[in-house]
Design a protein around this motif. Structure first.
Motif, PDB file in Angstrom:
ATOM      1  N   ILE A 283       0.837  -1.202   0.000  1.00 18.24           N
ATOM      2  CA  ILE A 283       0.000   0.000   0.000  1.00 18.24           C
ATOM      3  C   ILE A 283       0.873   1.254   0.000  1.00 18.24           C
ATOM      4  O   ILE A 283       0.618   2.217  -0.735  1.00 18.24           O
ATOM      5  CB  ILE A 283      -0.962   0.012   1.206  1.00 18.24           C
ATOM      6  N   PHE A 284       1.905   1.240   0.830  1.00 19.16           N
ATOM      7  CA  PHE A 284       2.809   2.386   0.911  1.00 19.16           C
ATOM      8  C   PHE A 284       3.439   2.674  -0.451  1.00 19.16           C
ATOM      9  O   PHE A 284       3.466   3.819  -0.914  1.00 19.16           O
ATOM     10  CB  PHE A 284       3.891   2.117   1.959  1.00 19.16           C
ATOM     11  N   ILE A 285       3.950   1.639  -1.103  1.00 17.29           N
ATOM     12  CA  ILE A 285       4.596   1.800  -2.416  1.00 17.29           C
ATOM     13  C   ILE A 285       3.571   2.178  -3.485  1.00 17.29           C
ATOM     14  O   ILE A 285       3.776   3.094  -4.279  1.00 17.29           O
ATOM     15  CB  ILE A 285       5.349   0.513  -2.806  1.00 17.29           C
ATOM     16  N   TYR A 286       2.439   1.471  -3.485  1.00 17.80           N
ATOM     17  CA  TYR A 286       1.409   1.733  -4.492  1.00 17.80           C
ATOM     18  C   TYR A 286       0.866   3.156  -4.365  1.00 17.80           C
ATOM     19  O   TYR A 286       0.582   3.812  -5.375  1.00 17.80           O
ATOM     20  CB  TYR A 286       0.269   0.724  -4.340  1.00 17.80           C
ATOM     21  N   SER A 287       0.729   3.636  -3.141  1.00 17.44           N
ATOM     22  CA  SER A 287       0.168   4.975  -2.930  1.00 17.44           C
ATOM     23  C   SER A 287       1.016   6.053  -3.587  1.00 17.44           C
ATOM     24  O   SER A 287       0.493   7.062  -4.068  1.00 17.44           O
ATOM     25  CB  SER A 287       0.019   5.262  -1.428  1.00 17.44           C
ATOM     26  N   ILE A 288       2.333   5.846  -3.621  1.00 17.01           N
ATOM     27  CA  ILE A 288       3.223   6.810  -4.268  1.00 17.01           C
ATOM     28  C   ILE A 288       2.925   6.886  -5.766  1.00 17.01           C
ATOM     29  O   ILE A 288       2.781   7.978  -6.335  1.00 17.01           O
ATOM     30  CB  ILE A 288       4.701   6.433  -4.037  1.00 17.01           C
ATOM     31  N   PHE A 289       2.819   5.717  -6.393  1.00 18.27           N
ATOM     32  CA  PHE A 289       2.505   5.675  -7.826  1.00 18.27           C
ATOM     33  C   PHE A 289       1.081   6.167  -8.093  1.00 18.27           C
ATOM     34  O   PHE A 289       0.821   6.822  -9.117  1.00 18.27           O
ATOM     35  CB  PHE A 289       2.683   4.254  -8.368  1.00 18.27           C
ATOM     36  N   TYR A 290       0.185   5.876  -7.197  1.00 19.83           N
ATOM     37  CA  TYR A 290      -1.207   6.321  -7.319  1.00 19.83           C
ATOM     38  C   TYR A 290      -1.271   7.842  -7.394  1.00 19.83           C
ATOM     39  O   TYR A 290      -1.876   8.415  -8.318  1.00 19.83           O
ATOM     40  CB  TYR A 290      -1.985   5.786  -6.123  1.00 19.83           C
ATOM     41  N   LEU A 291      -0.618   8.512  -6.441  1.00 16.21           N
ATOM     42  CA  LEU A 291      -0.621   9.975  -6.436  1.00 16.21           C
ATOM     43  C   LEU A 291       0.093  10.524  -7.666  1.00 16.21           C
ATOM     44  O   LEU A 291      -0.380  11.485  -8.293  1.00 16.21           O
ATOM     45  CB  LEU A 291       0.054  10.494  -5.165  1.00 16.21           C
ATOM     46  N   PHE A 292       1.209   9.895  -8.021  1.00 13.05           N
ATOM     47  CA  PHE A 292       1.977  10.356  -9.176  1.00 13.05           C
ATOM     48  C   PHE A 292       1.155  10.298 -10.456  1.00 13.05           C
ATOM     49  O   PHE A 292       1.144  11.255 -11.247  1.00 13.05           O
ATOM     50  CB  PHE A 292       3.246   9.511  -9.332  1.00 13.05           C
ATOM     51  N   PHE A 293       0.431   9.209 -10.676  1.00 11.48           N
ATOM     52  CA  PHE A 293      -0.335   9.069 -11.913  1.00 11.48           C
ATOM     53  C   PHE A 293      -1.589   9.937 -11.922  1.00 11.48           C
ATOM     54  O   PHE A 293      -2.022  10.375 -12.989  1.00 11.48           O
ATOM     55  CB  PHE A 293      -0.680   7.599 -12.161  1.00 11.48           C
ATOM     56  N   ILE A 294      -2.169  10.191 -10.770  1.00 15.30           N
ATOM     57  CA  ILE A 294      -3.293  11.137 -10.707  1.00 15.30           C
ATOM     58  C   ILE A 294      -2.842  12.504 -11.219  1.00 15.30           C
ATOM     59  O   ILE A 294      -3.465  13.107 -12.094  1.00 15.30           O
ATOM     60  CB  ILE A 294      -3.838  11.269  -9.275  1.00 15.30           C
ATOM     61  N   PHE A 295      -1.724  12.974 -10.675  1.00 13.29           N
ATOM     62  CA  PHE A 295      -1.219  14.290 -11.066  1.00 13.29           C
ATOM     63  C   PHE A 295      -0.640  14.273 -12.474  1.00 13.29           C
ATOM     64  O   PHE A 295      -0.725  15.275 -13.195  1.00 13.29           O
ATOM     65  CB  PHE A 295      -0.188  14.774 -10.042  1.00 13.29           C
ATOM     66  N   SER A 296      -0.058  13.155 -12.877  1.00 16.92           N
ATOM     67  CA  SER A 296       0.516  13.053 -14.227  1.00 16.92           C
ATOM     68  C   SER A 296      -0.561  13.188 -15.292  1.00 16.92           C
ATOM     69  O   SER A 296      -0.382  13.905 -16.292  1.00 16.92           O
ATOM     70  CB  SER A 296       1.238  11.718 -14.408  1.00 16.92           C
ATOM     71  N   THR A 297      -1.683  12.506 -15.099  1.00 18.84           N
ATOM     72  CA  THR A 297      -2.753  12.574 -16.099  1.00 18.84           C
ATOM     73  C   THR A 297      -3.364  13.974 -16.155  1.00 18.84           C
ATOM     74  O   THR A 297      -3.720  14.450 -17.226  1.00 18.84           O
ATOM     75  CB  THR A 297      -3.844  11.529 -15.805  1.00 18.84           C
ATOM     76  N   ILE A 298      -3.467  14.633 -15.016  1.00 20.27           N
ATOM     77  CA  ILE A 298      -3.960  16.016 -15.001  1.00 20.27           C
ATOM     78  C   ILE A 298      -2.982  16.926 -15.744  1.00 20.27           C
ATOM     79  O   ILE A 298      -3.384  17.789 -16.534  1.00 20.27           O
ATOM     80  CB  ILE A 298      -4.163  16.515 -13.555  1.00 20.27           C
ATOM     81  N   LEU A 299      -1.689  16.718 -15.500  1.00 22.29           N
ATOM     82  CA  LEU A 299      -0.660  17.515 -16.168  1.00 22.29           C
ATOM     83  C   LEU A 299      -0.698  17.313 -17.677  1.00 22.29           C
ATOM     84  O   LEU A 299      -0.688  18.277 -18.450  1.00 22.29           O
ATOM     85  CB  LEU A 299       0.723  17.123 -15.626  1.00 22.29           C
ATOM     86  N   ILE A 300      -0.768  16.059 -18.111  1.00 21.36           N
ATOM     87  CA  ILE A 300      -0.800  15.749 -19.545  1.00 21.36           C
ATOM     88  C   ILE A 300      -2.052  16.317 -20.192  1.00 21.36           C
ATOM     89  O   ILE A 300      -1.995  16.897 -21.289  1.00 21.36           O
ATOM     90  CB  ILE A 300      -0.720  14.217 -19.755  1.00 21.36           C
ATOM     91  N   ASP A 301      -3.196  16.152 -19.529  1.00 15.48           N
ATOM     92  CA  ASP A 301      -4.450  16.694 -20.052  1.00 15.48           C
ATOM     93  C   ASP A 301      -4.362  18.185 -20.306  1.00 15.48           C
ATOM     94  O   ASP A 301      -4.780  18.684 -21.361  1.00 15.48           O
ATOM     95  CB  ASP A 301      -5.594  16.424 -19.068  1.00 15.48           C
ATOM     96  N   ASN A 302      -3.830  18.925 -19.334  1.00 15.40           N
ATOM     97  CA  ASN A 302      -3.799  20.376 -19.429  1.00 15.40           C
ATOM     98  C   ASN A 302      -2.720  20.890 -20.363  1.00 15.40           C
ATOM     99  O   ASN A 302      -2.874  21.950 -20.973  1.00 15.40           O
ATOM    100  CB  ASN A 302      -3.626  20.982 -18.027  1.00 15.40           C
ATOM    101  N   TYR A 303      -1.615  20.149 -20.469  1.00 17.35           N
ATOM    102  CA  TYR A 303      -0.528  20.617 -21.320  1.00 17.35           C
ATOM    103  C   TYR A 303      -0.792  20.322 -22.793  1.00 17.35           C
ATOM    104  O   TYR A 303      -0.459  21.117 -23.661  1.00 17.35           O
ATOM    105  CB  TYR A 303       0.783  19.958 -20.881  1.00 17.35           C
ATOM    106  N   PHE A 304      -1.440  19.190 -23.054  1.00 20.21           N
ATOM    107  CA  PHE A 304      -1.602  18.759 -24.453  1.00 20.21           C
ATOM    108  C   PHE A 304      -3.033  18.868 -24.988  1.00 20.21           C
ATOM    109  O   PHE A 304      -3.230  19.075 -26.182  1.00 20.21           O
ATOM    110  CB  PHE A 304      -1.124  17.306 -24.624  1.00 20.21           C
ATOM    111  N   PHE A 305      -4.032  18.704 -24.124  1.00 23.71           N
ATOM    112  CA  PHE A 305      -5.387  18.534 -24.633  1.00 23.71           C
ATOM    113  C   PHE A 305      -6.366  19.631 -24.217  1.00 23.71           C
ATOM    114  O   PHE A 305      -7.197  20.035 -25.025  1.00 23.71           O
ATOM    115  CB  PHE A 305      -5.929  17.180 -24.181  1.00 23.71           C
ATOM    116  N   ILE A 306      -6.317  20.075 -22.992  1.00 21.45           N
ATOM    117  CA  ILE A 306      -7.360  20.990 -22.516  1.00 21.45           C
ATOM    118  C   ILE A 306      -6.952  22.439 -22.803  1.00 21.45           C
ATOM    119  O   ILE A 306      -5.821  22.816 -22.582  1.00 21.45           O
ATOM    120  CB  ILE A 306      -7.629  20.781 -21.011  1.00 21.45           C
TER     121      ILE A 306
END
Length: 306
Positions: A283-306
């Motif tokens: 859970i500890f390890i997965y949570s790091i990737f979980y937060l990273f990918f949440i913010f990564s997809t928001i970043l990609i959406d706003n930089y390239f698509f929105i």
């Protein structure tokens, strides 16, 4: 004689870089990388003109401010860092640096980062960075950490400010978007660190830190991990409904958020100590990737698509 001088110069050069590296480790580089990344997301999604030079320098200054607060945290916590296996190799307990050095550089870099962020960005950004450093050092490290099992719940606010600072660097205002990002990190933090405390429980006991697992036991900690994983989920969906994330982000957080809740539930119903520790670590390890990918997809959406 020339060989002796050459050897001395090599040693001197090695010591210098060793010292710089120790200072860098004192700044908690892994935490700094998360600060830079979440601050960047807040900056990218914000409306306004893009000034690459100003934004780059501002991000570096926020990172320096985060590193300064890490230095002050290690200065104050050097006694308990020496006791815990997870932290005993940090620069101060391992003898690489002295406590007063951490205090000096922590104060100096705090003042430097805040004052220059005011110069390169605006007063609001500088004030938020100053408050973040103050909150992490005085509210969390000095006041809460050794006194209450809610230390990480309240203290987690310090780690949630970077996307808000990023937004203010661009806009000099605060909107609903950075508040949502703040809440995502704020609600993510307890389950992340309580999972760590479960399989490092003996460390916290030795250091007499009143983590929830030490004060209330394993069962209560597991229930709270599940509770926070559930209440985090709707806030991770909010960017899509507030139109600053796309459908791809929505699909991701539905799937990965459900899996995070599943892992937390699995932890709750697991009774054997060794199996619980293994799931808690996952859970500890997965949570790091979980937060990273949440913010990564928001970043990609706003930089390239929105």
């Amino acid at each position: 004689m020339s060989n002796i001088k050459s050897a001395y110069k090599k040693k001197e050069k090695f010591d210098f870089f060793f010292y710089i590296n120790s200072l860098f480790l004192l700044m908690k580089p892994r935490v700094m990388s998360l600060v830079i990344f979440t601050c960047l997301v807040g900056l990218i999604i914000a409306p306004g003109n893009i000034d690459l030079y100003r934004n780059f320098v501002s991000l570096i200054l926020v990172a320096i401010g985060a590193g300064a607060s890490g230095m002050l945290n290690m200065w104050y916590d050097s006694d308990i860092d020496a006791i815990m296996s997870r932290t005993c190799l940090r620069p101060i307990p391992s003898g690489k640096l002295k406590r007063q050095e951490a205090l000096f550089y922590g104060i100096a870099l705090s003042a430097f980062s805040v004052s220059f962020l005011h110069y390169f960005a605006n007063f609001l950004s500088a004030a938020l960075l100053a408050f973040t450093i103050f909150f992490y050092v005085f509210i969390y490290t000095i006041w809460l950490k050794r006194k209450t099992p809610q230390n990480i719940v309240i203290g987690g606010a310090a780690g949630a400010f970077p996307p808000v600072i990023g937004w203010t660097i661009s806009t000099n205002t605060i909107g609903i978007e950075p508040i949502i990002l703040f809440l995502i990190i704020f609600l993510w933090t307890p389950s992340h660190f309580w999972a760590l405390s479960l399989y490092k429980n003996e460390d916290y006991k030795k250091a007499k830190i009143p983590m929830l697992s030490v004060v209330s036991g394993e069962e209560v900690t597991k229930k709270n991990i599940l509770f926070y994983s559930i209440i985090l989920w709707p806030f991770t969906l909010a960017p899509y409904f507030l139109n600053f994330a796309s459908y791809s982000n929505f699909v991701f957080v539905v799937i990965f958020g459900f899996f995070y809740i599943f892992l937390s539930f699995k932890l709750l119903i697991t009774k054997t100590k060794s199996a619980s520790n293994k799931i808690a670590r996952n859970i500890f390890i997965y949570s790091i990737f979980y937060l990273f990918f949440i913010f990564s997809t928001i970043l990609i959406d706003n930089y390239f698509f929105i």
